[in-house]
Design a protein around this motif. Structure first.
Motif, PDB file in Angstrom:
ATOM      1  N   LEU A   1      30.848  18.378  45.695  1.00 26.38           N
ATOM      2  CA  LEU A   1      29.777  19.081  45.803  1.00 26.38           C
ATOM      3  C   LEU A   1      30.337  20.712  45.944  1.00 26.38           C
ATOM      4  CD1 LEU A   1      26.941  19.447  47.037  1.00 26.38           C
ATOM      5  CD2 LEU A   1      27.929  19.426  49.396  1.00 26.38           C
ATOM      6  N   PRO A   2      29.694  21.596  45.097  1.00 20.64           N
ATOM      7  CA  PRO A   2      30.026  22.782  44.944  1.00 20.64           C
ATOM      8  C   PRO A   2      30.268  23.455  46.246  1.00 20.64           C
ATOM      9  CG  PRO A   2      28.205  22.481  43.208  1.00 20.64           C
ATOM     10  CD  PRO A   2      28.316  21.142  44.489  1.00 20.64           C
ATOM     11  N   ALA A   3      31.065  24.575  46.230  1.00 21.45           N
ATOM     12  CA  ALA A   3      31.203  25.361  47.446  1.00 21.45           C
ATOM     13  C   ALA A   3      29.961  26.067  47.779  1.00 21.45           C
ATOM     14  CB  ALA A   3      32.255  26.310  47.502  1.00 21.45           C
ATOM     15  N   ALA A   4      29.755  26.185  48.945  1.00 21.68           N
ATOM     16  CA  ALA A   4      28.337  26.980  49.391  1.00 21.68           C
ATOM     17  C   ALA A   4      27.120  26.360  49.083  1.00 21.68           C
ATOM     18  CB  ALA A   4      28.397  28.603  49.129  1.00 21.68           C
ATOM     19  N   HIS A   5      27.160  24.904  49.040  1.00 22.73           N
ATOM     20  CA  HIS A   5      25.909  24.099  48.626  1.00 22.73           C
ATOM     21  C   HIS A   5      25.773  23.266  49.754  1.00 22.73           C
ATOM     22  CE1 HIS A   5      26.203  25.890  44.754  1.00 22.73           C
ATOM     23  NE2 HIS A   5      25.213  25.108  44.240  1.00 22.73           N
ATOM     24  N   TRP A   6      24.519  22.755  49.785  1.00 17.94           N
ATOM     25  CA  TRP A   6      24.112  21.740  50.592  1.00 17.94           C
ATOM     26  C   TRP A   6      23.362  20.649  49.848  1.00 17.94           C
ATOM     27  CZ3 TRP A   6      19.142  20.830  50.650  1.00 17.94           C
ATOM     28  CH2 TRP A   6      18.032  21.988  50.835  1.00 17.94           C
ATOM     29  N   MET A   7      23.436  19.386  50.235  1.00 18.64           N
ATOM     30  CA  MET A   7      22.705  18.415  49.347  1.00 18.64           C
ATOM     31  C   MET A   7      22.116  17.384  50.536  1.00 18.64           C
ATOM     32  SD  MET A   7      24.215  15.382  47.201  1.00 18.64           S
ATOM     33  CE  MET A   7      24.771  16.361  45.733  1.00 18.64           C
ATOM     34  N   THR A   8      20.647  17.038  50.125  1.00 20.90           N
ATOM     35  CA  THR A   8      20.236  15.983  51.059  1.00 20.90           C
ATOM     36  C   THR A   8      19.923  14.802  50.180  1.00 20.90           C
ATOM     37  OG1 THR A   8      17.987  16.670  50.643  1.00 20.90           O
ATOM     38  CG2 THR A   8      19.184  17.840  52.596  1.00 20.90           C
ATOM     39  N   ILE A   9      19.989  13.476  50.547  1.00 20.09           N
ATOM     40  CA  ILE A   9      19.699  12.376  49.790  1.00 20.09           C
ATOM     41  C   ILE A   9      18.716  11.563  50.860  1.00 20.09           C
ATOM     42  CG2 ILE A   9      20.352  10.215  48.576  1.00 20.09           C
ATOM     43  CD1 ILE A   9      22.931  12.913  49.430  1.00 20.09           C
TER      44      ILE A   9
END
Length: 660
Positions: free
Chosen positions: A232-240
């Motif tokens: 996951l890239p730095a300074a990123h969030w992800m939702t699934i």
């Protein structure tokens, strides 16, 4: 500081409990003080089942803070943006502003169980702010929160990528963004943990384009060397969500450079922010120390930390350094001088080409699941191992070069902008040298970088590991044992451009190079190295120079303020001059390195040759005979292939591990 992992399954099938146990075992070194597994499989009406895994290194709130941590369903809260169902979290890192966030959340009606646990702050913060939570956080972190109400998984990393978070979509039913539903989503702090989660009959292979990137630069970007495993890239969030639908966003970027800022007040502002950053990182319920190389960055951090500890009535700071057997590499005398000046409790260890050096590399690769071409991972690992005997937390000076302009190559970019044409005419044969640290060799790199007309290509020439001709040689079948198949990672096949990805659009080439390093070299090489080496022995490393406010200030200032008169780290040296002797402040930079090139010609030559020729490189379609030729040139002193040979050694160790 901890290890985290999880499996989110979309097909309604139960998650094999033995997989969670294998993941937990692979994370044991990152969290030796405790562990836990949580799953949502009992009675929840959804096709999606999730298992969360955690191993803990206890630093703050030793009695509380066990994970996975849950908070129950809640009633209506003022301004809350997330469903009121139960939340469960696994978290790796430290949140330095957790006390102020706790006060804000309490004012909104949140009730806390713990006294000063930063983990609990994340759970209530997510309920209050949702995906806006990361913008409120100052710290180093990678965490995952399962929202049982919305049946959604939230993952996030800190701004600069200090803490790792890898993921892998498993299943052959389609890509995550298509209408087809993947079987499961697996995430973890380490690639080795994802590999450990795989059923025994399933094996992962290497990624060809990532291998090409590794050979060019010595590290990979988000796509790892393991096929299908990404970071996951730095300074990123992800939702699934429960249907496998993904949403992802970047919540922070470095500020644009100011065209009007001057040096007025810059020294005072920088010192104040550094003092605040160090103060926040001195909080720990366990013993704390500081790495000390004797350079400007670590010496400045140690000086501020020592001053603050003495003002609080605490015992003197413990400092740790590595002494090298070769005077060209040895910073021991400088570290001792700083420790004596500050009055710290200093511990020094000596790096030697001992019999267990290769075994140390094998241990690191097996624990982290990926290689690195940065040989300084060895002294970093040794330093962390020695410090761990006395402390559980250590401050470091990482980030100073990228933020404040510490590398010679930044000044070289300005030189090339002005003098590229005539430098490109100098014959390279006049500058060849078998010593990579010599002035002749450094001038050769400058002359080679002068040849491309594109700024990005010029910088790539300055930082590359293997050039394109050497890469073609590694991928060309030859010798008595031809390779089993054409090298699918070769430059012709990958089609990768010779430009560096995401080259910043900046007028000042020095600032463009600094910004590129901040977003690539720092997170993908240096911070990975520090995290893996330290967590391999259960040591937490904190980086005050990478504090959010320091990042924003330094990223905003032009190079005329950061590097006044072209002086490397000129602004930071002005701050250090208020706390340290002139001989430390003004001494030239010396990298944290070991004389492994000499060791490859001497005590390590046979072990290196064995690894290069034993056949593991064949599985990567790397010609072992081309690798042996590099070793022969290096041994005879025809060329200095130190970094390239170390990279191939690490690739061979990694390839052998992948076969197991």
């Amino acid at each position: 500081m901890c290890g985290i992992a999880g499996i989110l399954r979309f097909d309604g099938q139960l998650i094999d409990a033995s997989r969670a146990q294998r993941m937990k075992a692979s994370l044991r070194q990152r969290g030796p003080d405790g562990s836990g597994v949580w799953n949502s499989e009992s009675g929840e009406p959804s096709r999606a089942n999730i298992t969360l895994v955690h191993t803990r290194l206890s630093i703050i709130d030793l009695l509380g803070g066990q994970q996975p941590m849950s908070v129950p369903a809640s009633s209506e809260l003022e301004g809350a943006t997330i469903s009121h169902g139960p939340l469960t979290l696994v978290f790796n890192g430290e949140i330095y502003n957790h006390r102020s966030l706790r006060r804000q959340l309490e004012a909104c009606g949140h009730t806390f169980v713990s006294d000063h646990c930063d983990t609990e702050v994340l759970l209530h913060g997510f309920r209050q702010w949702g995906t806006e939570l990361p913008k409120h956080l100052h710290g180093m972190f990678a965490f995952a929160i399962w929202d049982s109400g919305d049946r959604r998984l939230f993952l996030c990393r800190d701004r600069i990528g200090k803490k790792p978070l890898y993921f892998h979509w498993r299943g052959s039913v389609g890509a995550p963004h298509s209408h087809a539903l993947p079987r499961e989503f697996v995430f973890a702090s380490l690639i080795s943990t994802i590999v450990a989660s795989m059923p025994p009959q399933e094996r992962l292979s290497f990624d060809p384009q990532s291998l090409a990137t590794f050979l060019r630069l010595g590290y990979c970007f988000e796509p790892s060397l393991v096929q299908g495993v990404r970071e996951l890239p730095a300074a990123h969030w992800m939702t699934i969500d429960a249907e496998g639908v993904v949403d992802e966003d970047c919540y922070w970027r470095p500020p644009p450079i100011s065209r009007t800022s001057t040096s007025i007040g810059a020294v005072r502002s920088t010192r104040e922010l550094l003092e605040e950053a160090v103060s926040a990182r001195l909080e720990a319920d366990v013993p704390l120390g500081c790495f000390l190389s004797g350079g400007v960055d670590s010496s400045l951090i140690a000086a501020i930390a020592q001053k603050q500890r003495l003002e609080r009535g605490q015992e003197p700071l413990r400092t740790f350094s590595v002494s090298m057997p070769d005077i060209v590499y040895d910073e021991g005398p400088y570290a001792r001088a700083v420790a004596k000046h500050l009055g710290t409790q200093h511990t020094e260890l000596t790096a030697e080409p001992h019999d267990h050096l290769i075994e140390d590399l094998e241990q690191l690769v097996a624990q982290i699941g990926e290689p690195t071409a940065d040989s300084s991972i060895l002294p970093t690992f040794w330093l962390c191992r020695a410090a761990r005997e006395h402390v559980s937390v250590a401050l470091s000076g990482d980030g100073g070069d990228e933020l404040f302009g510490g590398y010679d190559r930044y000044r070289a970019m300005r030189i090339l902008a002005k003098h590229r044409r005539w430098l490109s005419l100098i014959p390279r044969r006049l500058l060849r040298s078998s010593d990579m640290r010599s002035r002749r060799h450094r001038l050769l790199r400058l002359v080679e970088a002068a040849r491309p007309s594109n700024e990005s290509q010029r910088y790539r020439r300055m930082v590359h590991l293997f050039d394109e001709d050497q890469i073609r040689g590694l991928g060309r079948p030859s010798g008595p044992a031809p390779l089993p198949a054409p090298p699918s990672w070769s430059p012709r096949d990958t089609g990768l451009p010779l430009l560096l990805d995401d080259w910043p659009d900046e007028e000042d080439p020095a600032h463009a190079a600094m910004r590129w390093d901040l977003l690539h070299y720092l997170p993908f090489d240096l911070l990975r190295k520090v995290d893996r080496a330290s967590m391999a022995v259960g040591l937490e490393v904190r980086c005050p120079l990478l504090d959010t406010q320091v990042l924003n200030l330094a990223g905003h200032l032009p190079t005329s303020v950061l590097m006044p008169g072209g002086q490397a780290k000129g602004l930071l040296r002005q701050v250090a001059a208020e706390l340290l002797p002139a001989e430390i402040v003004n001494r030239p930079k010396r990298g944290f390195a070991i004389p492994i090139g000499k060791w490859f010609r001497g005590p390590l030559r046979n072990r290196l040759a064995e690894y290069l020729m034993e056949g593991s490189l064949d599985s990567l379609y790397i010609n072992r005979y081309a690798a042996e030729h590099l070793l022969d040139e290096h041994t005879r002193g025809v060329a200095d292939h130190t970094h390239r040979l170390f990279a191939l050694l690490m690739l061979a160790i990694w390839a052998a591990w992948m076969k197991k």
